[in-house]
Scaffold this active site. Structure first.
Site, PDB file in Angstrom:
ATOM      1  N   ASP A  93      27.314 -43.133   1.449  1.00 23.73           N
ATOM      2  CA  ASP A  93      27.576 -41.891   0.721  1.00 23.73           C
ATOM      3  C   ASP A  93      26.363 -40.975   0.887  1.00 23.73           C
ATOM      4  OD1 ASP A  93      25.636 -42.867  -0.979  1.00 23.73           O
ATOM      5  OD2 ASP A  93      26.972 -43.139  -2.683  1.00 23.73           O
ATOM      6  N   GLY A  95      24.491 -39.540  -1.467  1.00 26.32           N
ATOM      7  CA  GLY A  95      23.487 -39.594  -2.527  1.00 26.32           C
ATOM      8  C   GLY A  95      23.695 -38.548  -3.606  1.00 26.32           C
ATOM      9  N   GLY A  96      24.492 -37.524  -3.305  1.00 24.79           N
ATOM     10  CA  GLY A  96      24.658 -36.403  -4.236  1.00 24.79           C
ATOM     11  C   GLY A  96      25.238 -36.811  -5.573  1.00 24.79           C
ATOM     12  N   GLN A 194      36.467 -30.497  -2.244  1.00 27.11           N
ATOM     13  CA  GLN A 194      36.260 -30.357  -3.688  1.00 27.11           C
ATOM     14  C   GLN A 194      37.264 -29.337  -4.219  1.00 27.11           C
ATOM     15  OE1 GLN A 194      34.548 -32.157  -5.672  1.00 27.11           O
ATOM     16  NE2 GLN A 194      33.096 -33.270  -4.364  1.00 27.11           N
ATOM     17  N   GLY A 221      35.552 -35.543  -6.023  1.00 31.88           N
ATOM     18  CA  GLY A 221      35.728 -34.934  -7.345  1.00 31.88           C
ATOM     19  C   GLY A 221      36.835 -35.537  -8.180  1.00 31.88           C
ATOM     20  N   ASP A 271      36.948 -46.767  -1.670  1.00 30.46           N
ATOM     21  CA  ASP A 271      35.846 -47.645  -2.055  1.00 30.46           C
ATOM     22  C   ASP A 271      35.825 -47.679  -3.565  1.00 30.46           C
ATOM     23  OD1 ASP A 271      34.481 -44.855  -2.321  1.00 30.46           O
ATOM     24  OD2 ASP A 271      33.152 -46.255  -3.339  1.00 30.46           O
ATOM     25  N   CYS A 309      47.564 -66.448  -4.506  1.00 27.57           N
ATOM     26  CA  CYS A 309      46.377 -66.120  -3.703  1.00 27.57           C
ATOM     27  C   CYS A 309      45.928 -67.365  -2.938  1.00 27.57           C
ATOM     28  CB  CYS A 309      45.260 -65.617  -4.610  1.00 27.57           C
ATOM     29  SG  CYS A 309      43.731 -65.231  -3.734  1.00 27.57           S
ATOM     30  N   CYS A 311      42.930 -67.608  -1.431  1.00 30.46           N
ATOM     31  CA  CYS A 311      41.476 -67.518  -1.226  1.00 30.46           C
ATOM     32  C   CYS A 311      40.805 -68.852  -1.561  1.00 30.46           C
ATOM     33  CB  CYS A 311      40.886 -66.378  -2.057  1.00 30.46           C
ATOM     34  SG  CYS A 311      40.407 -66.818  -3.737  1.00 30.46           S
ATOM     35  N   CYS A 314      40.899 -69.753  -5.394  1.00 30.16           N
ATOM     36  CA  CYS A 314      42.184 -70.136  -5.990  1.00 30.16           C
ATOM     37  C   CYS A 314      42.701 -71.469  -5.445  1.00 30.16           C
ATOM     38  CB  CYS A 314      43.203 -69.036  -5.776  1.00 30.16           C
ATOM     39  SG  CYS A 314      42.797 -67.540  -6.701  1.00 30.16           S
ATOM     40  N   HIS A 340      37.149 -63.965  -5.303  1.00 34.13           N
ATOM     41  CA  HIS A 340      38.596 -63.821  -5.475  1.00 34.13           C
ATOM     42  C   HIS A 340      39.003 -62.355  -5.522  1.00 34.13           C
ATOM     43  CE1 HIS A 340      42.645 -63.756  -6.950  1.00 34.13           C
ATOM     44  NE2 HIS A 340      42.214 -62.886  -7.859  1.00 34.13           N
TER      45      HIS A 340
END
Ligand SMILES: [Zn+2]
Length: 374
Positions: A93, A95-96, A194, A221, A271, A309, A311, A314, A340
């Site tokens: 990103d 940083g703002g 934005q 935003g 993200d 799941c 994984c 699990c 998980h």
């Protein structure tokens, strides 16, 4: 097409899309979820474990890394990838956003944002040019333009002025990125739309960004406290304002049902700290909705966290064991809950990619919602 950055759409279903981004360090299947690796680590997870969840790309935070260990030191240490042992793409990103949310005594001007570090009180100035330089020094694969993110609920006048400044900063970011020629030849730069909740401002922002030209476009935003209904309201028009042949990235989102609703509206990348942060706090995400493993009802539950799941967590440990670890404050509890959750998020993205490719995304959405909210 160079191997620097190429986005190919494989299928669409309504507004939902699936495809692949090809970059020098590897492919990113979309819709994609990027685990957050704030301080050169996806908390509680080794890089190989992150990759095993199905993650093609992770996110690093410029604000944290510029303060510790520092961008210039990172160069001497071989760059972020070598430093942390992750050889696939990393998005950083600008940083703002975090400067405004984490640091003290910020002072904004047309030049940038002056601030004091939340770690040691040292003074710094973050500008579009310095943000591009830091992301280049880190060795970022996808660099984000430096922008201003106004809080939810600002009036139209302030949202408009802020958006216009962000567009001037987007042009300076483009120039700053391009000046790092060697890095620019192998990395990508995304612009950030934005304009708060306003359709006209969002359209102006999209036009300004498209005019500058970016490899991908983020919808910024949002996820700042406006609520899911207002966010989906913006996503009903914002993705279509951005170029159809470039990836669209919704920053900082979100809960599993946010992801499904946003993919349905044409978003390709996400993200969020939720699967990692919630995992450390004892909250698991499952196909049957969120589970608070601290709850006493799990104390003698021999069943898995999520029966659907596959994984390593699990298939190995019970809810009772996870309940015990988390209640006892054992670090393995945070590790397993995180593992998980990241598996679940990646399984959700894979299920969405499969559903779009098969032309049955609407059906998937209905089935998911009925089970998740039950
Ligand atoms: Zn699992």
């Amino acid at each position: 097409m160079t191997d620097r950055f190429a986005f190919r759409l494989a299928a669409t279903d309504g507004a939902a899309r699936t495809g692949v981004i090809r970059m020098t360090r590897g492919e990113i299947r979309t819709p994609a979820f990027m685990p957050v690796g704030t301080a050169a680590t996806v908390k509680a997870m080794r890089p190989a474990e992150v990759r095993a969840t199905g993650a093609d790309i992770i996110l690093g935070n410029t604000y944290h890394l510029m303060l510790r260990p520092g961008a210039e030191r990172m160069v001497r240490l071989g760059g972020l990838h070598a430093f942390m042992g992750w050889d696939r793409p990393i998005l950083t990103d600008s940083g703002g956003y975090q400067v405004m949310s984490l640091s003290a005594l910020t002072k904004q001007s047309e030049e940038g944002v002056a601030f004091k570090s939340h770690l040691d009180g040292s003074r710094h100035l973050l500008t579009p040019e310095r943000s591009m330089e830091i992301q280049r020094l880190l060795g970022s694969d996808i660099v984000m333009a430096f922008d201003e993110c106004p809080p939810a609920g600002v009036d139209a006048k302030r949202a408009g002025a802020s958006m216009e400044r962000s567009m001037r900063w987007a042009a300076r970011s483009r120039a700053g990125f391009d000046a790092g020629e060697e890095h620019a030849a192998r990395a990508a730069l995304f612009g950030i739309q934005q304009g708060s909740l306003d359709e006209t401002l969002r359209a102006c922002s999209a036009a300004a960004l498209t005019d500058i030209g970016f490899d991908g476009y983020a919808i910024g935003g949002l996820a700042v406290g406006e609520g899911q209904e207002a966010m989906f309201g913006v996503l009903d028009f914002a993705p279509a304002q951005l170029p159809a042949d470039k990836p669209r990235y919704l920053m900082g989102v979100g809960k599993p049902d946010d992801l499904v609703g946003a993919v349905a509206r044409g978003v390709d990348m996400f993200d969020c700290v939720l699967p990692t942060r919630s995992g450390r706090n004892g909250q698991a995400f499952t196909w049957d909705g969120p589970v608070n493993i601290r709850n006493a009802k799990h104390a003698e539950d021999q069943g898995p966290l999520d029966a659907s799941c596959d994984c390593p967590v699990c298939t190995t440990w019970s809810r009772a064991y996870l309940h015990h670890l988390v209640r006892a404050g054992e670090m393995l509890g945070a590790m397993l809950m995180t593992q998980h959750n990241l598996h679940f998020y990646q399984a959700l993205m894979q299920a969405m990619r499969d559903a779009i490719a098969a032309g049955r995304f609407g059906e998937f959405q209905a089935t998911f919602a009925a089970r998740y909210r039950r």
